[in-house]
Scaffold this motif. Structure first.
Motif, short mmCIF file in Angstrom:
data_model
loop_
_atom_site.label_atom_id
_atom_site.label_comp_id
_atom_site.label_asym_id
_atom_site.label_seq_id
_atom_site.Cartn_x
_atom_site.Cartn_y
_atom_site.Cartn_z
N MET A 24 47.74 -11.04 -13.11
CA MET A 24 49.06 -11.21 -13.72
C MET A 24 49.86 -9.92 -13.66
SD MET A 24 48.04 -13.57 -17.02
CE MET A 24 47.59 -15.30 -16.77
N HIS A 25 49.18 -8.80 -13.87
CA HIS A 25 49.87 -7.51 -13.82
C HIS A 25 50.49 -7.26 -12.44
CE1 HIS A 25 47.38 -6.53 -17.45
NE2 HIS A 25 48.50 -5.94 -17.80
N SER A 26 49.73 -7.53 -11.40
CA SER A 26 50.20 -7.24 -10.04
C SER A 26 51.18 -8.28 -9.53
CB SER A 26 49.01 -7.14 -9.08
OG SER A 26 48.22 -6.02 -9.40
N ALA A 27 51.25 -9.43 -10.21
CA ALA A 27 52.17 -10.50 -9.77
C ALA A 27 53.61 -10.21 -10.15
CB ALA A 27 51.74 -11.84 -10.37
N LYS A 28 53.82 -9.31 -11.11
CA LYS A 28 55.19 -9.05 -11.59
C LYS A 28 56.07 -8.57 -10.43
CE LYS A 28 56.28 -5.74 -14.70
NZ LYS A 28 57.54 -5.05 -14.40
N GLY A 29 57.25 -9.16 -10.35
CA GLY A 29 58.18 -8.80 -9.28
C GLY A 29 58.06 -9.68 -8.05
N LEU A 30 56.99 -10.50 -7.98
CA LEU A 30 56.78 -11.38 -6.83
C LEU A 30 57.20 -12.81 -7.18
CD1 LEU A 30 53.26 -10.11 -5.70
CD2 LEU A 30 55.50 -9.35 -4.88
N GLU A 31 57.33 -13.65 -6.16
CA GLU A 31 57.62 -15.07 -6.37
C GLU A 31 56.93 -15.88 -5.28
OE1 GLU A 31 61.92 -15.54 -4.19
OE2 GLU A 31 61.96 -14.79 -6.25
N PHE A 32 56.54 -17.10 -5.64
CA PHE A 32 55.80 -17.96 -4.71
C PHE A 32 56.26 -19.41 -4.90
CE2 PHE A 32 53.15 -14.54 -6.35
CZ PHE A 32 52.80 -13.87 -5.19
N LYS A 33 56.19 -20.18 -3.83
CA LYS A 33 56.58 -21.59 -3.93
C LYS A 33 55.67 -22.34 -4.89
CE LYS A 33 58.78 -22.18 0.60
NZ LYS A 33 58.70 -22.86 1.91
N ASN A 34 54.34 -22.14 -4.72
CA ASN A 34 53.38 -22.90 -5.51
C ASN A 34 52.41 -21.94 -6.19
OD1 ASN A 34 54.24 -25.52 -4.14
ND2 ASN A 34 53.46 -24.35 -2.41
N ASN B 101 68.94 -17.81 -13.64
CA ASN B 101 67.69 -17.67 -12.89
C ASN B 101 67.87 -18.37 -11.55
OD1 ASN B 101 65.07 -18.66 -11.81
ND2 ASN B 101 64.21 -17.62 -13.58
N TYR B 102 67.77 -17.60 -10.47
CA TYR B 102 67.97 -18.13 -9.12
C TYR B 102 66.65 -18.51 -8.45
CZ TYR B 102 72.70 -16.25 -9.57
OH TYR B 102 73.98 -15.99 -10.00
N ARG B 103 65.53 -18.37 -9.16
CA ARG B 103 64.21 -18.52 -8.54
C ARG B 103 63.59 -19.89 -8.75
NH1 ARG B 103 60.41 -14.40 -11.02
NH2 ARG B 103 61.42 -13.00 -9.56
N TYR C 187 53.70 -15.43 -19.55
CA TYR C 187 55.10 -15.69 -19.18
C TYR C 187 55.39 -15.18 -17.77
CZ TYR C 187 60.23 -15.21 -19.43
OH TYR C 187 61.58 -15.28 -19.18
N VAL C 188 54.92 -13.98 -17.47
CA VAL C 188 55.11 -13.42 -16.13
C VAL C 188 54.46 -14.33 -15.08
CG1 VAL C 188 54.38 -11.53 -14.59
CG2 VAL C 188 55.42 -11.01 -16.81
N ALA C 189 53.24 -14.78 -15.36
CA ALA C 189 52.53 -15.64 -14.40
C ALA C 189 53.29 -16.94 -14.15
CB ALA C 189 51.12 -15.94 -14.92
N VAL C 190 53.73 -17.60 -15.21
CA VAL C 190 54.44 -18.89 -15.09
C VAL C 190 55.75 -18.72 -14.33
CG1 VAL C 190 55.66 -20.65 -16.43
CG2 VAL C 190 53.37 -19.93 -17.11
N THR C 191 56.47 -17.64 -14.59
CA THR C 191 57.80 -17.46 -13.99
C THR C 191 57.74 -16.96 -12.55
OG1 THR C 191 57.96 -15.26 -15.03
CG2 THR C 191 58.99 -17.12 -16.18
N ARG C 192 56.55 -16.82 -11.98
CA ARG C 192 56.45 -16.50 -10.54
C ARG C 192 56.69 -17.76 -9.71
NH1 ARG C 192 58.04 -12.21 -11.13
NH2 ARG C 192 58.24 -12.92 -13.27
N ALA C 193 56.52 -18.94 -10.31
CA ALA C 193 56.56 -20.21 -9.56
C ALA C 193 57.98 -20.65 -9.27
CB ALA C 193 55.83 -21.29 -10.36
N LYS C 194 58.23 -21.02 -8.03
CA LYS C 194 59.55 -21.50 -7.63
C LYS C 194 59.61 -23.04 -7.67
CE LYS C 194 61.26 -19.36 -3.94
NZ LYS C 194 61.25 -18.75 -2.58
N GLU C 195 58.59 -23.70 -7.12
CA GLU C 195 58.66 -25.15 -6.96
C GLU C 195 57.59 -25.91 -7.74
OE1 GLU C 195 58.60 -25.94 -2.78
OE2 GLU C 195 60.39 -24.72 -2.39
N SER C 196 56.36 -25.42 -7.72
CA SER C 196 55.29 -26.14 -8.43
C SER C 196 54.41 -25.16 -9.20
CB SER C 196 54.44 -26.96 -7.47
OG SER C 196 53.49 -26.16 -6.80
N LEU C 197 53.87 -25.66 -10.32
CA LEU C 197 53.04 -24.83 -11.20
C LEU C 197 51.86 -25.65 -11.69
CD1 LEU C 197 52.66 -22.25 -13.03
CD2 LEU C 197 54.02 -23.48 -14.75
N THR C 198 50.65 -25.13 -11.45
CA THR C 198 49.44 -25.77 -11.96
C THR C 198 48.77 -24.82 -12.95
OG1 THR C 198 49.08 -26.99 -9.90
CG2 THR C 198 47.18 -26.74 -11.36
N ILE C 199 48.53 -25.32 -14.16
CA ILE C 199 47.80 -24.56 -15.18
C ILE C 199 46.37 -25.07 -15.18
CG2 ILE C 199 47.67 -23.94 -17.62
CD1 ILE C 199 50.26 -23.01 -16.39
#
Length: 621
Positions: A544-554, A273-275, A586-598
């Motif tokens: 969550m559906h539309s987030a698939k394929g995207l990535e974000f820092k936070n 995983n490079y993200r 899982y898709v939502a969580v794995t969009r995060a590159k640096e920080s994740l807030t639940i």
């Protein structure tokens, strides 16, 4: 080839026979597909016209085509057949079934046809969302090649849905039109029944590559099996853990059981995983490992540092939006960009609180999904009409909208005359066409409306729903038409909550108007600009559906509560597809590159709610 890791190289160099590439989040799957196509043409001398590269969306298809062409100076690459399932199958239908663009029903005509059908079934109150959901359910039935009788609709009783389904099919047939789902079914029927045509297609498409294979549905899969047989030069890339379009008929089974369908299939797993930072990958694996319909796998983080992960509680959904807005503003003041942040939610309706709060705080934002404002839903429009009548800014049409909600026994002919009069209410009070007991009810209504006029909008709406029996009207309406009421009640709850904090009804109306203008502006921006060009303009709000394929820092994953994620849209808890809901998280969580807030609100519509079961699972419990 030097820029590829070992697993990626194995996938790129695969030549003949079936091959399944399991590509987890951030593993470079598009790079693998592009390199393999170049390898087939340049190194293996496979004629490009014999290669078929399928994606699920036009945007994705163009992206893969662009990246493939950029990898090589060989002009032959441009002759590869890139396309979506629909575009490829349409070419087959055009050639072998004389079907042209003029035979396709337009989206507008589909909606108009469904409006007529719903009215014929005495379902007179419906929103654009309602129509879209019915059409989506019809698509599911067709893509699964199933009988409409066996489908369990989330909106209607079985007999009502079956009648709507048959009316829709008959309506298309009468005007000699087909929809996009028919394109798939007709292609399947032609290839299944006509061996001569099938053999021609097999000769043309000798090497097939499919991106996002986890999104394939039954009819698409059956067509691909027919075309690929018997050489089965089928190269598919995807991740069953990201199969999140069950409502369209996609499911992870086709990936999990790939070897059963295609003997001696080669399996390659892209482990790196490079993200994301290490601990974000770790908790995502804790979560998804609870699913059973999947391949067991270990993902290796390329980034060895830990990111910032936190659980954040709030009082309710509005407090949640306020806390996150304050935090983002503070971080931007310290040097971050608004575009570094994404808010990810399970349902589009959750965007309401963030749109409201971000507008109040002048935080720029981008709505990733086509926005559907709750203020445009028909129940909201009913309540707005009540409020307009109460504060004296109504038209005769507003009066007509609410006069029989609940039923006050005013006939259609009398209502029509009242609409044409100078004053709707005065006409009803003075006319001899209604009885004295009805006039007494109208006088009581007038007194109630005068009382409502002085209330804050939150209490005014509550009064209309309870004392004026609007909720009872909705429940009776749904019962009589065999419609499920849960979603409609929730729209009313959301509308009532949205009015909190406004002192007067006119203040609330001003807010509604501003939201509609803002949403329209952002919709026009999306039409006039590509998503990539506008994502730099603000915080991304996305499902969550539309987030698939995207990535974000936070990333902020919001509304992580039971009933929201996992989502239960039914009165029957057994209807919930828990494994798909887990995949969405899982898709939502794995969009995060640096920080994740639940983020976890503790109340919804003034009722206590529990945190999602997924919270414990994220931490391996």
């Amino acid at each position: 080839m030097q820029e590829l890791n070992n697993e990626q190289k194995k996938a790129v160099e695969h030549l003949d026979g079936p091959c399944l590439v399991l590509a987890g989040p951030g593993s470079g799957k598009t790079r693998v597909i592009a390199h393999r196509i170049v390898n087939l043409v340049v190194e293996k001398n496979i004629p490009p016209t014999r290669i078929l590269a399928i994606s699920f969306t036009k945007v994705s298809s163009l992206d893969i085509k662009k990246k493939t062409i950029e990898l090589s100076n060989d002009d032959r690459i441009k002759k590869v057949n890139f396309g979506t399932f629909h575009s490829i199958f349409f070419r087959i239908l055009r050639r072998y079934d004389n079907i042209g663009l003029e035979d396709l029903i337009s989206e507008n005509d589909r909606y108009q046809l469904m409006k007529i059908i719903l009215k014929q079934n005495k379902i007179t109150n419906f929103s654009e969302d309602d129509i879209g959901e019915v059409l989506s359910e019809i698509s599911y039935v067709k893509n699964e090649l199933m009988n409409a009788k066996k489908f369990k609709s989330s909106k209607f009783d079985s007999d009502v849905f079956e009648n709507i389904y048959n009316s829709y099919e008959n309506g298309k047939n009468k005007i000699n039109k087909i929809d996009f789902d028919d394109m798939l079914i007709k292609t399947y029927e032609i290839l299944f029944k006509n061996e001569e045509i099938l053999n021609i297609i097999r000769q043309v498409f000798r090497y097939i590559l499919i991106d996002e294979f986890q999104d394939i549905n039954k009819v698409q899969f059956e067509i691909i099996k027919l075309i690929a047989h018997n050489k089965n030069n089928l190269f598919v890339v995807g991740d069953e853990d990201q199969s999140i379009y069950g409502f369209r008929g996609s499911r992870p089974d086709f990936m999990v059981d790939f070897s059963n369908y295609f003997e001696n299939a080669k399996k390659i797993f892209l482990k790196k995983n490079y993200r994301s930072k290490r601990n974000i990958i770790s908790i995502s694996q804790n979560l998804i490992s609870k699913n059973t319909n999947r391949y067991k796998k270990t993902i290796i983080p390329e980034i060895k540092q830990d990111g910032d992960i936190k659980i954040q509680y709030s009082l309710d959904i509005d407090d949640e939006a306020k806390k996150i807005a304050s935090e983002i503003k503070l971080l931007v003041e310290k040097g971050r960009e608004y575009s570094d942040f994404a808010i990810i939610y399970r349902t589009n309706r959750q965007s309401r609180a963030f749109v409201d709060v971000f507008m109040d705080n002048r935080i720029p934002f981008i709505l990733k999904d086509v926005p559907r404002s709750i203020y445009d839903h028909w129940v909201s429009l009913d309540l707005i009409a009540y409020l307009k009548v109460a504060v004296g800014i109504s038209s005769n049409d507003d009066w007509a909208r609410i006069i029989n909600k609940p039923y006050r026994y005013i006939s259609k002919s009398v209502i029509k005359k009242a609409i044409d009069s100078d004053d709707f209410f005065e006409y009803l009070i003075k006319t001899d066409d209604i009885k004295s007991f009805q006039k007494k009810d109208l006088e009581d209504l007038y007194e109630d409306l005068n009382y409502i006029k002085g209330l804050a909008p939150e209490y005014a709406i509550s009064y209309i729903r309870s004392t004026l029996d609007y909720d009872r009207y909705i429940l009776e309406y749904c019962h009589d038409r065999k419609i499920k009421s849960k979603q409609i009640i929730e729209v009313m709850d959301e509308f009532e909550i949205s009015s909190k904090g406004y002192k007067t009804i006119l203040d609330f109306f001003k807010h509604i108007s501003e939201v509609k203008v803002e949403i329209k502006k952002r919709t026009e921006n999306k039409v006039n600009n590509s998503m990539n060009s506008i994502m730099s303009e603000g915080v991304i709000l996305t499902t969550m559906h539309s987030a698939k394929g995207l990535e974000f820092k936070n990333v902020y994953v919001v509304g992580v509560n039971e009933g929201t994620i996992p989502f239960n849209n039914s009165e029957d808890i057994e209807d919930m597809n828990l494994e798909e809901e887990r995949r969405l998280m899982y898709v939502a969580v794995t969009r995060a590159k640096e920080s994740l807030t639940i983020s976890i609100p503790q109340k919804k519509f003034n009722k206590k709610i529990n945190q999602s079961r997924f919270i414990k699972e994220l931490y391996g419990k």
